[in-house]
Scaffold this motif. Sequence first.
Motif, PDB file in Angstrom:
ATOM      1  N   CYS A 267       1.631  18.388  -6.149  1.00  0.00           N
ATOM      2  CA  CYS A 267       2.406  18.430  -7.398  1.00  0.00           C
ATOM      3  C   CYS A 267       2.653  17.033  -7.953  1.00  0.00           C
ATOM      4  CB  CYS A 267       3.726  19.159  -7.149  1.00  0.00           C
ATOM      5  SG  CYS A 267       3.475  20.897  -6.717  1.00  0.00           S
ATOM      6  N   THR A 268       1.766  16.095  -7.658  1.00  0.00           N
ATOM      7  CA  THR A 268       1.974  14.721  -8.126  1.00  0.00           C
ATOM      8  C   THR A 268       1.793  14.594  -9.622  1.00  0.00           C
ATOM      9  OG1 THR A 268      -0.326  14.180  -7.625  1.00  0.00           O
ATOM     10  CG2 THR A 268       1.323  13.625  -5.960  1.00  0.00           C
TER      11      THR A 268
ATOM     12  N   LEU B 132      14.663  15.370  -3.224  1.00  0.00           N
ATOM     13  CA  LEU B 132      13.774  14.689  -4.165  1.00  0.00           C
ATOM     14  C   LEU B 132      14.557  13.726  -5.050  1.00  0.00           C
ATOM     15  CD1 LEU B 132      10.893  14.348  -5.141  1.00  0.00           C
ATOM     16  CD2 LEU B 132      11.279  16.215  -6.741  1.00  0.00           C
TER      17      LEU B 132
ATOM     18  N   GLY C 177       5.636  13.119  -8.643  1.00  0.00           N
ATOM     19  CA  GLY C 177       6.333  13.606  -7.457  1.00  0.00           C
ATOM     20  C   GLY C 177       5.824  13.067  -6.158  1.00  0.00           C
TER      21      GLY C 177
ATOM     22  N   VAL D 251       9.187  19.801 -10.151  1.00  0.00           N
ATOM     23  CA  VAL D 251       8.367  19.385  -9.012  1.00  0.00           C
ATOM     24  C   VAL D 251       8.627  20.301  -7.827  1.00  0.00           C
ATOM     25  CG1 VAL D 251       7.930  17.532  -7.347  1.00  0.00           C
ATOM     26  CG2 VAL D 251       8.189  16.984  -9.762  1.00  0.00           C
ATOM     27  N   CYS D 252       9.887  20.551  -7.533  1.00  0.00           N
ATOM     28  CA  CYS D 252      10.205  21.428  -6.402  1.00  0.00           C
ATOM     29  C   CYS D 252       9.714  22.852  -6.652  1.00  0.00           C
ATOM     30  CB  CYS D 252      11.705  21.409  -6.115  1.00  0.00           C
ATOM     31  SG  CYS D 252      12.229  19.875  -5.314  1.00  0.00           S
TER      32      CYS D 252
ATOM     33  N   ILE E 261       6.058  22.774  -5.891  1.00  0.00           N
ATOM     34  CA  ILE E 261       5.856  22.704  -4.439  1.00  0.00           C
ATOM     35  C   ILE E 261       6.089  24.080  -3.819  1.00  0.00           C
ATOM     36  CG2 ILE E 261       6.813  21.765  -2.284  1.00  0.00           C
ATOM     37  CD1 ILE E 261       7.351  19.148  -3.900  1.00  0.00           C
TER      38      ILE E 261
ATOM     39  N   GLN F   4       4.148  18.796  -0.359  1.00  0.00           N
ATOM     40  CA  GLN F   4       4.560  17.597  -1.087  1.00  0.00           C
ATOM     41  C   GLN F   4       3.775  16.370  -0.614  1.00  0.00           C
ATOM     42  OE1 GLN F   4       8.665  16.437  -0.749  1.00  0.00           O
ATOM     43  NE2 GLN F   4       8.482  14.981  -2.417  1.00  0.00           N
ATOM     44  N   ARG F   5       3.651  16.195   0.688  1.00  0.00           N
ATOM     45  CA  ARG F   5       2.902  15.051   1.235  1.00  0.00           C
ATOM     46  C   ARG F   5       1.446  15.085   0.812  1.00  0.00           C
ATOM     47  NH1 ARG F   5       6.184  15.883   5.725  1.00  0.00           N
ATOM     48  NH2 ARG F   5       4.614  17.203   6.711  1.00  0.00           N
TER      49      ARG F   5
ATOM     50  N   CYS G 103      15.443  21.005  -1.650  1.00  0.00           N
ATOM     51  CA  CYS G 103      14.299  20.226  -2.131  1.00  0.00           C
ATOM     52  C   CYS G 103      14.717  19.331  -3.289  1.00  0.00           C
ATOM     53  CB  CYS G 103      13.165  21.158  -2.554  1.00  0.00           C
ATOM     54  SG  CYS G 103      11.756  20.306  -3.310  1.00  0.00           S
TER      55      CYS G 103
END
Length: 189
Positions: free
Chosen positions: A182-183, A36, A188, A135-136, A139, A177-178, A32
Amino acid sequence: MASLLVWGGANYLLIGPKIGERVVRADYLPACEINLRQMVKQQGKDRLAGLNLPSADPARELAARQLERFSNSPAMEGLRRMSRGMGDLFGLDGMAGDLGALYRRQAAEARQAYQDAKRRIEAETKTRLGEAGDVCGCIADKAIGETRSDWALFTGSLTAYRPASIASFGQKMAEVQRAGACTGKAGGS
């Protein structure tokens, strides 16, 4: 029967999420973070490529040069001598200097704006690269939370039963993620 409830509850509340966390951190987090970081680098490159390079207006540059040349031409020198110290009768000397200064100032401002935008994009990219692990991790935590029951089944069966969501956990992380869960961390996207 009570022992099954205790076993199931322990797996749902404690064991499943903990084992899930360990498996994910060992098997999925490194990939990830690599993915990323590559994505962030590419986005940074794309944003830099999309910047408008400062460019001179050829017509303005030509006009300024022609006016300066005309102002310094032998004909103008002759007119200056004929004016016998009365100064620049037509205002061309001042106009040539003003136009040249204006052109140079606008070109310098355009170069400065480009450099500022470039530095800002590079700084944002560097920040996002540094936050890839956070971020990962976010996620992974959200994906584990969404598959908590499956982790409980997996650990409760002593890994004899492997639910589809566990077998394809990388896809689950991609879905999270999509979805933008976690934006808030590192943008992210």
